[in-house]
Design a protein around this motif. Structure first.
Motif: not given
Length: 234
Positions: A122-124, A87-95, A1-4
């Motif tokens: 980015d997701p992180q 909002y849950g549908a928006v944030v769930s994929p990256f959480l 995993m790439a470092r942020v």
């Protein structure tokens, strides 16, 4: 995993902190208005801990304070809070959380945590912004609710101090830095003027609708005028 990159992390944390402070502070207005509406300090605090969605909380105490029943207040608050499911549908994929963390994430999925997280690149950093904004608002909102409910009686009518307008002022403070373009500033200023002018003389809700119409018309007219000016100059 790439470092942020550290710069991205600092930016996400800075955004989360500023949103948490700005939002948390107007929890004072909720606490003061809640006790004015007839709730006890414990009841106001329970709403902030368990309901934890500002718009729904203000709607709840507004109905109770106007003499409405608990069922009507709860139904209205639920309808306003339903947006958090989207909002849950928006944030769930990256959480990508499971178990108790999923329950915690659901509880702090609010306007502010969603806005901060989706503003990242980015997701992180999106996850970082979500948790720091969500938990930051939760802590400060509840602390300020307690302050507002304790000093509410000493303050008297919260409207004397402008506490009934604190939520709108806080949202404007969060929004204004994003209005960098002159067009956006003109549209916002025109909508505010119309809403303020109509508020004393029209039923509730009409000023907001009128302001929205003005925003659409002004936003459409500005590019049209700019296009004509460009043609005339060529």
């Amino acid at each position: 995993m790439a470092r942020v990159p550290d710069l991205d992390r600092r930016r996400a944390l800075r955004q989360a902190a500023s949103v948490s402070v700005a939002t948390g502070l107007y929890g004072i207005s909720f606490g003061a208005l809640a006790v004015t509406a007839g709730l006890s300090t414990l009841q106001a605090q329970a709403l902030s801990v368990l309901m934890f969605t500002g718009g729904s909380q203000f709607a709840f105490i507004g109905i109770v304070g106007a003499g409405g029943g608990g069922l009507a207040a709860a139904a209205t608050a639920t309808l306003l809070g339903a947006r958090n499911a989207l909002y849950g549908a928006v944030v769930s994929p990256f959480l990508q959380v499971r178990g108790l963390r999923r329950l915690a994430a659901a509880h702090v999925t609010i306007d502010e945590s969603t806005a901060v997280s989706t503003a990242q690149r980015d997701p992180q950093t999106a996850r970082l912004g979500f948790w720091w904004a969500g938990l930051g608002v939760f802590v400060l909102w509840n602390a300020c609710t307690l302050v507002g409910s304790v000093v509410g009686d000493a303050l008297g009518d919260p409207r004397r101090w402008g506490l009934d307008a604190a939520a709108g002022a806080a949202f404007l403070g969060l929004l204004w830095p994003r209005l960098a373009a002159r067009r956006a500033q003109v549209v916002a200023a025109g909508a505010v003027v119309v809403a303020l002018a109509l508020t004393p003389v029209t039923p509730a809700g009409v000023p907001v609708l009128a302001a929205a119409v003005v925003a659409v018309v002004v936003g459409w007219r500005i590019p049209a005028a700019a296009s004509r000016a460009t043609v005339e100059d060529t």
